[in-house]
Design a protein around this motif. Structure first.
Motif, mmCIF file in Angstrom:
data_model
loop_
_atom_site.group_PDB
_atom_site.id
_atom_site.type_symbol
_atom_site.label_atom_id
_atom_site.label_comp_id
_atom_site.label_asym_id
_atom_site.label_seq_id
_atom_site.Cartn_x
_atom_site.Cartn_y
_atom_site.Cartn_z
ATOM 1 N N GLU A 34 7.709 8.058 1.053
ATOM 2 C CA GLU A 34 8.262 7.542 -0.199
ATOM 3 C C GLU A 34 8.186 6.015 -0.230
ATOM 4 O O GLU A 34 7.727 5.412 -1.215
ATOM 5 C CB GLU A 34 9.723 7.982 -0.361
ATOM 6 N N VAL A 35 8.602 5.383 0.858
ATOM 7 C CA VAL A 35 8.560 3.922 0.934
ATOM 8 C C VAL A 35 7.121 3.419 0.917
ATOM 9 O O VAL A 35 6.801 2.420 0.245
ATOM 10 C CB VAL A 35 9.308 3.426 2.189
ATOM 11 N N ILE A 36 6.227 4.109 1.637
ATOM 12 C CA ILE A 36 4.819 3.714 1.647
ATOM 13 C C ILE A 36 4.259 3.735 0.230
ATOM 14 O O ILE A 36 3.544 2.819 -0.199
ATOM 15 C CB ILE A 36 3.996 4.657 2.553
ATOM 16 N N HIS A 37 4.584 4.771 -0.527
ATOM 17 C CA HIS A 37 4.135 4.872 -1.927
ATOM 18 C C HIS A 37 4.607 3.671 -2.741
ATOM 19 O O HIS A 37 3.819 3.059 -3.483
ATOM 20 C CB HIS A 37 4.670 6.167 -2.548
ATOM 21 N N TYR A 38 5.876 3.311 -2.599
ATOM 22 C CA TYR A 38 6.408 2.208 -3.404
ATOM 23 C C TYR A 38 5.851 0.858 -2.962
ATOM 24 O O TYR A 38 5.690 -0.058 -3.783
ATOM 25 C CB TYR A 38 7.938 2.216 -3.380
ATOM 26 N N ILE A 39 5.557 0.706 -1.687
ATOM 27 C CA ILE A 39 4.916 -0.545 -1.247
ATOM 28 C C ILE A 39 3.535 -0.673 -1.876
ATOM 29 O O ILE A 39 3.155 -1.736 -2.385
ATOM 30 C CB ILE A 39 4.813 -0.597 0.293
ATOM 31 N N LEU A 40 2.773 0.420 -1.893
ATOM 32 C CA LEU A 40 1.432 0.383 -2.464
ATOM 33 C C LEU A 40 1.447 0.123 -3.967
ATOM 34 O O LEU A 40 0.551 -0.526 -4.509
ATOM 35 C CB LEU A 40 0.703 1.698 -2.174
ATOM 36 N N ALA A 142 2.520 5.251 7.718
ATOM 37 C CA ALA A 142 2.394 3.909 8.289
ATOM 38 C C ALA A 142 1.357 3.128 7.496
ATOM 39 O O ALA A 142 0.304 3.664 7.131
ATOM 40 C CB ALA A 142 1.981 3.978 9.760
ATOM 41 N N ILE A 143 1.689 1.888 7.211
ATOM 42 C CA ILE A 143 0.733 0.965 6.614
ATOM 43 C C ILE A 143 0.230 0.056 7.724
ATOM 44 O O ILE A 143 1.023 -0.635 8.385
ATOM 45 C CB ILE A 143 1.381 0.126 5.500
ATOM 46 N N ILE A 144 -1.072 0.072 7.953
ATOM 47 C CA ILE A 144 -1.667 -0.777 8.974
ATOM 48 C C ILE A 144 -2.128 -2.069 8.297
ATOM 49 O O ILE A 144 -2.932 -2.023 7.357
ATOM 50 C CB ILE A 144 -2.849 -0.078 9.679
ATOM 51 N N LEU A 145 -1.614 -3.180 8.757
ATOM 52 C CA LEU A 145 -1.886 -4.487 8.154
ATOM 53 C C LEU A 145 -2.803 -5.299 9.053
ATOM 54 O O LEU A 145 -2.676 -5.263 10.273
ATOM 55 C CB LEU A 145 -0.571 -5.249 7.931
ATOM 56 N N ILE A 258 4.544 -8.853 -1.567
ATOM 57 C CA ILE A 258 3.182 -8.991 -1.046
ATOM 58 C C ILE A 258 2.170 -8.368 -2.010
ATOM 59 O O ILE A 258 1.038 -8.060 -1.626
ATOM 60 C CB ILE A 258 3.037 -8.368 0.356
ATOM 61 N N HIS A 259 2.583 -8.181 -3.264
ATOM 62 C CA HIS A 259 1.754 -7.466 -4.238
ATOM 63 C C HIS A 259 0.358 -8.055 -4.350
ATOM 64 O O HIS A 259 -0.650 -7.343 -4.284
ATOM 65 C CB HIS A 259 2.445 -7.474 -5.602
ATOM 66 N N ASP A 260 0.281 -9.378 -4.526
ATOM 67 C CA ASP A 260 -1.023 -10.018 -4.711
ATOM 68 C C ASP A 260 -1.815 -10.103 -3.400
ATOM 69 O O ASP A 260 -3.043 -10.242 -3.427
ATOM 70 C CB ASP A 260 -0.848 -11.427 -5.296
ATOM 71 N N LEU A 284 -1.157 9.272 -2.653
ATOM 72 C CA LEU A 284 -1.481 7.984 -2.034
ATOM 73 C C LEU A 284 -2.926 7.582 -2.326
ATOM 74 O O LEU A 284 -3.242 6.390 -2.421
ATOM 75 C CB LEU A 284 -1.223 8.045 -0.534
ATOM 76 N N LYS A 285 -3.798 8.570 -2.476
ATOM 77 C CA LYS A 285 -5.182 8.277 -2.854
ATOM 78 C C LYS A 285 -5.202 7.551 -4.198
ATOM 79 O O LYS A 285 -5.902 6.539 -4.354
ATOM 80 C CB LYS A 285 -5.983 9.583 -2.942
ATOM 81 N N ASP A 286 -4.428 8.052 -5.158
ATOM 82 C CA ASP A 286 -4.368 7.398 -6.465
ATOM 83 C C ASP A 286 -3.776 5.999 -6.361
ATOM 84 O O ASP A 286 -4.222 5.067 -7.043
ATOM 85 C CB ASP A 286 -3.542 8.237 -7.440
ATOM 86 N N ASP A 287 -2.764 5.837 -5.486
ATOM 87 C CA ASP A 287 -2.159 4.508 -5.292
ATOM 88 C C ASP A 287 -3.197 3.507 -4.797
ATOM 89 O O ASP A 287 -3.250 2.363 -5.257
ATOM 90 C CB ASP A 287 -1.004 4.590 -4.283
ATOM 91 N N ILE A 288 -4.004 3.938 -3.845
ATOM 92 C CA ILE A 288 -4.999 3.046 -3.246
ATOM 93 C C ILE A 288 -6.119 2.729 -4.247
ATOM 94 O O ILE A 288 -6.569 1.585 -4.364
ATOM 95 C CB ILE A 288 -5.556 3.661 -1.955
#
Length: 319
Positions: A34-40, A142-145, A258-260, A284-288
């Motif tokens: 859920e959090v990963i979705h909102y970050i993306l 997990a978001i890998i940065l 970190i949106h931009d 998440l595919k659609d988010d990306i």
């Protein structure tokens, strides 16, 4: 050239230099899907109060180690002797003892953090089992940065610190190394305003206290993004307070925007072991795809590069 940062933060500097030179390491941010979705989609990482950590008492471990060290008279005298060489008239002892004793009141509820972990390229698909168990609880991601991109950003009001999994003996050795550094750079310190030297020492103590964890957590290899509510130099374009209800608890958080930066920062996303993998994958595919819509990517190639399943074969209800 030696500067005050190198003198007062040798543990951080040494670890930062090491991670910069290791091309197989990136940073990972583990949370729920859920959090990963909102970050993306929204582009915010939340920094929560340090008292809301998984082990909320861990911040007291650092304070306990300081008390144990400075309860030994010879240790206090050794440090104070060095500080008095810098400036005989400055109230080093009173400042030091007052700061450590008042720490929970002065700093605990003033400190907000987001946790990152070192991510080896060998874990690109699987992630870390210990982190899936600690974050997300069966619906984790997990978001890998990209490390180099993250380290190249300088946002006022945000600090990066390395967690130390110290035993008392390791803590003792770290303080002794600091004193060696102080002695070695006495000329520079004497020519620096004592209030500035105290500010650096105070910050070194504060960051050590909020960055020490039990050695049992060592495999996490944690780093932290830190901000302070009382800080007056926060970049309001990237860092703002907000209120949220999280697991039934209303609380103040800080939102790091970190949106931009996200299209550049994002290496890829890992969907953790869970029974809803295909559903999460489609969303998440659609988010990306939306995140990179202004860039010329072939959709299939983009998703293959940016979205992965964890390959760890464990039932989610065991997490």
């Amino acid at each position: 050239m030696v500067d005050l940062e190198n003198i007062f933060f040798p543990f951080y500097k040494d670890n930062l230099d090491a991670i910069k030179q290791n091309n197989s390491i990136e940073f990972a941010y583990y949370s729920s899907l859920e959090v990963i979705h909102y970050i993306l989609t929204d582009g915010f990482i939340w920094l929560r109060n340090v008292s809301c950590m998984n082990d909320w008492q861990e911040v007291y471990r650092g304070r306990k180690l300081f008390f144990k060290y400075f309860s030994i008279k010879s240790n206090r005298q050794k440090l104070l002797l060095i500080l008095k060489k810098i400036d005989m008239d400055f109230p080093w002892e009173n400042n030091l003892l007052s700061f450590i004793q008042d720490f929970p009141v002065a700093a605990l509820y003033d400190t907000y953090i987001a946790s990152l972990t070192e991510h080896d390229k060998d874990d690109d698909s699987a992630g870390k089992l210990s982190m899936w168990r600690g974050y997300g609880r069966g619906v984790g991601g997990a978001i890998i940065l990209k490390k180099q991109e993250l380290l190249s950003r300088d946002i006022s009001g945000i600090w990066l610190t390395k967690v130390a999994y110290f035993t008392y003996n390791e803590f003792d050795e770290c303080i002794n190394q600091l004193m060696v550094k102080l002695n070695k750079n006495m000329v520079l310190l004497k020519n620096t305003n004592s209030a500035v030297v105290w500010k650096y020492l105070q910050r070194a103590i504060l960051f050590a206290i909020i960055s020490i964890k039990d050695p049992g957590f060592k495999e996490e290899k944690e780093w932290r993004l830190v901000c302070f509510d009382s800080s007056t130099d926060k970049d309001e374009n990237h860092l703002k307070p907000d209120k949220r209800v999280i697991e039934g608890i209303p609380q103040i958080i800080y939102k790091l925007n970190i949106h931009d930066l996200l299209p550049t920062l994002l290496n890829h996303v890992i969907i953790g072991p869970n029974q809803y993998g295909p559903v999460a994958y489609n969303a998440l595919k659609d988010d990306i795809l939306e995140l990179y819509k202004k860039q010329k990517y072939v959709s299939e190639d983009l998703i293959r590069e940016k979205l992965k399943y964890s390959t760890i074969p464990i039932r989610p209800d065991y997490l």
